[in-house]
Design a protein around this motif. Structure first.
Motif, short mmCIF file in Angstrom:
data_model
loop_
_atom_site.label_atom_id
_atom_site.label_comp_id
_atom_site.label_asym_id
_atom_site.label_seq_id
_atom_site.Cartn_x
_atom_site.Cartn_y
_atom_site.Cartn_z
N UNK A 75 0.83 -1.21 0.00
CA UNK A 75 0.00 0.00 0.00
C UNK A 75 0.86 1.26 0.00
N UNK A 76 1.92 1.25 0.78
CA UNK A 76 2.83 2.40 0.83
C UNK A 76 3.52 2.58 -0.52
N UNK A 77 3.93 1.47 -1.11
CA UNK A 77 4.57 1.52 -2.42
C UNK A 77 3.62 2.07 -3.48
N UNK A 78 2.36 1.62 -3.44
CA UNK A 78 1.37 2.09 -4.41
C UNK A 78 1.06 3.56 -4.19
N UNK A 79 0.95 3.98 -2.95
CA UNK A 79 0.72 5.39 -2.64
C UNK A 79 1.81 6.26 -3.23
N UNK B 147 -5.25 1.33 -0.07
CA UNK B 147 -5.64 0.22 0.80
C UNK B 147 -6.08 -0.95 -0.07
N UNK B 148 -5.22 -1.95 -0.18
CA UNK B 148 -5.56 -3.13 -0.96
C UNK B 148 -5.81 -2.86 -2.42
N UNK B 149 -5.10 -1.91 -2.98
CA UNK B 149 -5.27 -1.58 -4.40
C UNK B 149 -6.30 -0.50 -4.67
N UNK C 268 -1.19 -1.55 -10.52
CA UNK C 268 -1.56 -1.96 -9.18
C UNK C 268 -2.82 -1.30 -8.66
N UNK C 269 -3.27 -0.24 -9.32
CA UNK C 269 -4.50 0.43 -8.91
C UNK C 269 -5.70 -0.37 -9.41
#
Length: 216
Positions: A4-8, A31-33, A59-60
């Motif tokens: 989640x941090x990486x995606x953010x 949060x979970x994609x 990842x989104x």
């Protein structure tokens, strides 16, 4: 948590990379994609650009968009002025059939109504008004009327999907009931999900697309 941090961070980087997105005015959580966008944008066009930029990130899976449009004084217009600008803009846009789309404006919100033969014409009407000064949101109620020369919409869509390098033909199923197209299966990203839906809308005879594709 780490993902989640990486995606953010990836979404924030994409927002900062896109010059059409207001820098430093948008918050991002993941949060979970599922990515949530918060904060404000100085125009509806900037808000739309932020959502599109976030959707491009790998990842989104979904976007919860909580951005508020806060117009700068130089962009503020009365509803009558906005309505007049919409009439002129649509009359100049060759993608929108003449007199097919009407607009109602209330507190900067634009509601589009009418009938067209192709989904791209419906999209074109919304695109035409999205960037006008004073617009804070667009609700597109334009309907697509069925074409009488439809033979096999489902086969047309399957063939188009197979032509695209985006998709593995085995992961997307197409079902058609009259002019309603239902897409099921899975895709790799939110962007691919939107491309598949756009591909379905391009078929002659498609009047409604139910996009049930899952991002995996």
């Amino acid at each position: 948590m780490f993902d989640d941090i990486k995606l953010q961070k990836a979404v924030l980087a994409e927002l900062n990379w896109d010059p059409s997105v207001p820098a430093g005015q948008i918050g991002v959580t993941a949060n979970g994609g599922v990515v949530t966008l918060t904060g404000h944008a100085e125009s509806y066009a900037a808000k739309y650009a932020a959502e599109r930029a976030a959707a491009r990130v790998d990842g989104v899976k979904a976007i919860a968009e909580e951005l508020e449009v806060q117009l700068e004084d130089r962009f503020k217009r009365g509803d009558e002025a906005i309505a007049g600008a919409i009439v002129e803009r649509l009359s100049w846009d060759t993608r929108v059939p003449k007199d097919a789309v009407k607009a109602q404006v209330e507190d900067g919100w634009v509601i589009l109504r009418g009938e067209v033969r192709w989904h791209f014409e419906k999209e074109a009407a919304e695109t035409a008004v999205r960037t006008l000064a004073g617009v804070v949101g667009v609700i597109n109620h334009v309907t697509v009327t069925p074409r009488v020369d439809v033979v096999d919409v489902g086969n047309d869509i399957r063939t188009a999907l197979h032509r695209s390098w985006f998709f593995d033909g085995d992961t997307i199923k197409v079902a058609v009931d009259g002019g309603t197209v239902r897409l099921t299966g899975s895709v790799d990203s939110l962007h691919d999900r939107r491309v598949a839906e756009k591909t379905a809308w391009a078929a002659p005879g498609a009047v409604k697309v139910e996009n049930m594709l899952e991002v995996v």
